[in-house]
Design an enzyme around this catalytic site. Sequence first.
Site, PDB file in Angstrom:
ATOM      1  N   GLY A 193       0.832  -1.207   0.000  1.00 56.97           N
ATOM      2  CA  GLY A 193       0.000   0.000   0.000  1.00 56.97           C
ATOM      3  C   GLY A 193       0.860   1.247   0.000  1.00 56.97           C
ATOM      4  O   GLY A 193       0.592   2.199   0.738  1.00 56.97           O
ATOM      5  N   SER A 252       1.226   3.290  -2.506  1.00 57.43           N
ATOM      6  CA  SER A 252       0.800   4.259  -3.531  1.00 57.43           C
ATOM      7  C   SER A 252       0.272   5.560  -2.945  1.00 57.43           C
ATOM      8  O   SER A 252       0.407   6.620  -3.561  1.00 57.43           O
ATOM      9  CB  SER A 252      -0.259   3.615  -4.441  1.00 57.43           C
ATOM     10  N   ARG A 253      -0.346   5.470  -1.757  1.00 60.00           N
ATOM     11  CA  ARG A 253      -1.012   6.664  -1.213  1.00 60.00           C
ATOM     12  C   ARG A 253      -0.783   6.769   0.297  1.00 60.00           C
ATOM     13  O   ARG A 253      -0.312   5.841   0.932  1.00 60.00           O
ATOM     14  CB  ARG A 253      -2.524   6.587  -1.479  1.00 60.00           C
ATOM     15  N   ASP A 271      -2.572  -7.719  -4.913  1.00 59.84           N
ATOM     16  CA  ASP A 271      -3.645  -7.638  -3.919  1.00 59.84           C
ATOM     17  C   ASP A 271      -3.216  -8.489  -2.728  1.00 59.84           C
ATOM     18  O   ASP A 271      -3.211  -9.721  -2.812  1.00 59.84           O
ATOM     19  CB  ASP A 271      -4.948  -8.162  -4.539  1.00 59.84           C
ATOM     20  N   ASN A 273       1.689  -2.229   5.401  1.00 61.59           N
ATOM     21  CA  ASN A 273       0.898  -1.011   5.598  1.00 61.59           C
ATOM     22  C   ASN A 273      -0.476  -1.078   4.933  1.00 61.59           C
ATOM     23  O   ASN A 273      -1.400  -0.379   5.373  1.00 61.59           O
ATOM     24  CB  ASN A 273       1.705   0.178   5.043  1.00 61.59           C
ATOM     25  N   TYR A 304     -12.536  -3.840  11.713  1.00 61.55           N
ATOM     26  CA  TYR A 304     -11.262  -3.109  11.578  1.00 61.55           C
ATOM     27  C   TYR A 304     -10.459  -3.212  12.884  1.00 61.55           C
ATOM     28  O   TYR A 304      -9.250  -3.489  12.866  1.00 61.55           O
ATOM     29  CB  TYR A 304     -11.553  -1.653  11.229  1.00 61.55           C
ATOM     30  N   LYS A 333      -6.757  -4.927  13.487  1.00 59.58           N
ATOM     31  CA  LYS A 333      -5.611  -4.163  13.999  1.00 59.58           C
ATOM     32  C   LYS A 333      -5.119  -4.686  15.341  1.00 59.58           C
ATOM     33  O   LYS A 333      -3.929  -4.561  15.674  1.00 59.58           O
ATOM     34  CB  LYS A 333      -5.968  -2.673  14.075  1.00 59.58           C
ATOM     35  N   ILE A 387      -4.795  10.238  11.259  1.00 64.81           N
ATOM     36  CA  ILE A 387      -3.824  10.798  10.308  1.00 64.81           C
ATOM     37  C   ILE A 387      -4.576  11.269   9.063  1.00 64.81           C
ATOM     38  O   ILE A 387      -5.475  10.563   8.574  1.00 64.81           O
ATOM     39  CB  ILE A 387      -2.767   9.727   9.912  1.00 64.81           C
TER      40      ILE A 387
HETATM   41  P1  NAP Z   1      -5.254   5.047   2.360  1.00 64.85           P
HETATM   42  O1  NAP Z   1      -4.891   6.478   2.157  1.00 64.85           O
HETATM   43  O2  NAP Z   1      -6.670   4.618   2.162  1.00 64.85           O
HETATM   44  O3  NAP Z   1      -4.281   4.127   1.457  1.00 64.85           O
HETATM   45  C1  NAP Z   1      -4.446   2.734   1.496  1.00 64.85           C
HETATM   46  C2  NAP Z   1      -3.299   2.090   0.771  1.00 64.85           C
HETATM   47  O4  NAP Z   1      -3.447   0.668   0.887  1.00 64.85           O
HETATM   48  C3  NAP Z   1      -3.292   2.410  -0.715  1.00 64.85           C
HETATM   49  O5  NAP Z   1      -1.955   2.510  -1.132  1.00 64.85           O
HETATM   50  C4  NAP Z   1      -3.963   1.182  -1.331  1.00 64.85           C
HETATM   51  O6  NAP Z   1      -3.562   0.913  -2.673  1.00 64.85           O
HETATM   52  C5  NAP Z   1      -3.453   0.097  -0.406  1.00 64.85           C
HETATM   53  N1  NAP Z   1      -4.286  -1.101  -0.411  1.00 64.85           N
HETATM   54  C6  NAP Z   1      -5.587  -1.227  -0.026  1.00 64.85           C
HETATM   55  N2  NAP Z   1      -5.993  -2.500  -0.181  1.00 64.85           N
HETATM   56  C7  NAP Z   1      -4.952  -3.190  -0.687  1.00 64.85           C
HETATM   57  C8  NAP Z   1      -4.741  -4.537  -1.070  1.00 64.85           C
HETATM   58  N3  NAP Z   1      -5.717  -5.442  -0.965  1.00 64.85           N
HETATM   59  N4  NAP Z   1      -3.515  -4.896  -1.550  1.00 64.85           N
HETATM   60  C9  NAP Z   1      -2.509  -3.989  -1.656  1.00 64.85           C
HETATM   61  N5  NAP Z   1      -2.651  -2.699  -1.300  1.00 64.85           N
HETATM   62  C10 NAP Z   1      -3.855  -2.306  -0.831  1.00 64.85           C
HETATM   63  O7  NAP Z   1      -4.895   4.574   3.852  1.00 64.85           O
HETATM   64  P2  NAP Z   1      -3.925   5.233   4.959  1.00 64.85           P
HETATM   65  O8  NAP Z   1      -4.726   6.152   5.786  1.00 64.85           O
HETATM   66  O9  NAP Z   1      -2.665   5.696   4.332  1.00 64.85           O
HETATM   67  O10 NAP Z   1      -3.652   3.944   5.864  1.00 64.85           O
HETATM   68  C11 NAP Z   1      -2.476   3.153   5.727  1.00 64.85           C
HETATM   69  C12 NAP Z   1      -2.440   2.147   6.866  1.00 64.85           C
HETATM   70  O11 NAP Z   1      -2.444   2.843   8.117  1.00 64.85           O
HETATM   71  C13 NAP Z   1      -3.648   1.219   6.908  1.00 64.85           C
HETATM   72  O12 NAP Z   1      -3.239  -0.066   7.352  1.00 64.85           O
HETATM   73  C14 NAP Z   1      -4.552   1.858   7.945  1.00 64.85           C
HETATM   74  O13 NAP Z   1      -5.413   0.921   8.534  1.00 64.85           O
HETATM   75  C15 NAP Z   1      -3.511   2.382   8.918  1.00 64.85           C
HETATM   76  N6  NAP Z   1      -4.008   3.466   9.772  1.00 64.85           N
HETATM   77  C16 NAP Z   1      -4.417   4.654   9.230  1.00 64.85           C
HETATM   78  C17 NAP Z   1      -4.866   5.669  10.078  1.00 64.85           C
HETATM   79  C18 NAP Z   1      -5.313   6.995   9.567  1.00 64.85           C
HETATM   80  O14 NAP Z   1      -5.766   7.823  10.404  1.00 64.85           O
HETATM   81  N7  NAP Z   1      -5.219   7.293   8.276  1.00 64.85           N
HETATM   82  C19 NAP Z   1      -4.897   5.451  11.462  1.00 64.85           C
HETATM   83  C20 NAP Z   1      -4.482   4.243  11.978  1.00 64.85           C
HETATM   84  C21 NAP Z   1      -4.021   3.250  11.123  1.00 64.85           C
HETATM   85  P3  NAP Z   1      -4.322   1.607  -3.953  1.00 64.85           P
HETATM   86  O15 NAP Z   1      -3.795   3.024  -4.012  1.00 64.85           O
HETATM   87  O16 NAP Z   1      -3.865   0.785  -5.112  1.00 64.85           O
HETATM   88  O17 NAP Z   1      -5.767   1.543  -3.685  1.00 64.85           O
END
Ligand code: NAP
Length: 247
Positions: free
Chosen positions: A12, A14-15, A63, A90, A155, A159, A188
């Site tokens: 993950g 990419s973003r 995936d 991630n 979720y 986690k 975040i």
């Molecule tokens: P995000 O902006 O939604 O980005 C999700 C990333 O995961 C994207 O790069 C996406 O790829 C990839 N992804 C999703 N499903 C996938 C799969 N089946 N196989 C491979 N890649 C996959 O999420 P984020 O906020 O950066 O979160 C990143 C991590 O931090 C996650 O594990 C999330 O649970 C954790 N987290 C986030 C927060 C927060 O506040 N944002 C807080 C606690 C924990 P594509 O671009 O190709 O879709």
Amino acid sequence: MSMEGKVALVTGGSRGIGRAVCLELARRGAAVAVNYAGNAQAALETVQACQAMGAQAECFQADVASPAACEELVQAVKERFGRLDILVNNAGVTRDGLLMTAKEEDFDAVLDTNLKGAYFCMKAASKLMIRQRYGRIINMSSVVGLRGNPGQTGYAASKAGILGLTRAAAKELAARNITVNAVAPGFIETDMTASLPEKARQAMLDTIPMARPGQAGEVARAVAFFGEEEGAYITGQVLCVDGGMAV
Ligand code: NAP
């Protein structure tokens, strides 16, 4: 601080947080394998940003919800870069809904990506790392895995599961010079949190002692710490990056 000569795989990448991790590791000199699920353009942008810092980087579509794809992903990284030193699990998704009405398919989708994805990537990567007698594995948990959150039972389970996975693997792999740690972000600013309704967003912000959301780069620096020599004697730990949310 240097990751010169190290090869990192970020699922993950990419973003959001994953992209920030890729950039932080590239900045420290690592070659970066940027995994993505469907967003090839975003993955390419991450790769180009890493390359602009002088790092080697390449996109790898997979995936992580598919065990076979995880195995192939790790093999592809090994073929391209020759080794794998740092694995950052991630990739993550949310499918929110109240317990009474949530669907089994949503629970499965969240567990398959967030928990089983990390498990299968670790399984494949640890084979290489054991042979190398070196490895750093960093798994993305969440404050929600520690504290729970209404509407996020699946979720939260995924986690919290990451923490058990991290601790068990840490004990299993410690003697092979492989550390396994978790980072637990709070709130975040990424695409994931941007999709929250304003009321839910404000409710979460109200629980942050530092009274502001975190930035992806702030999480990335904690991930990098576990990947660096400075973190070499730390394993099985969870580091919250959350402005005090979980305290
Ligand atoms: P995000 O902006 O939604 O980005 C999700 C990333 O995961 C994207 O790069 C996406 O790829 C990839 N992804 C999703 N499903 C996938 C799969 N089946 N196989 C491979 N890649 C996959 O999420 P984020 O906020 O950066 O979160 C990143 C991590 O931090 C996650 O594990 C999330 O649970 C954790 N987290 C986030 C927060 C927060 O506040 N944002 C807080 C606690 C924990 P594509 O671009 O190709 O879709």
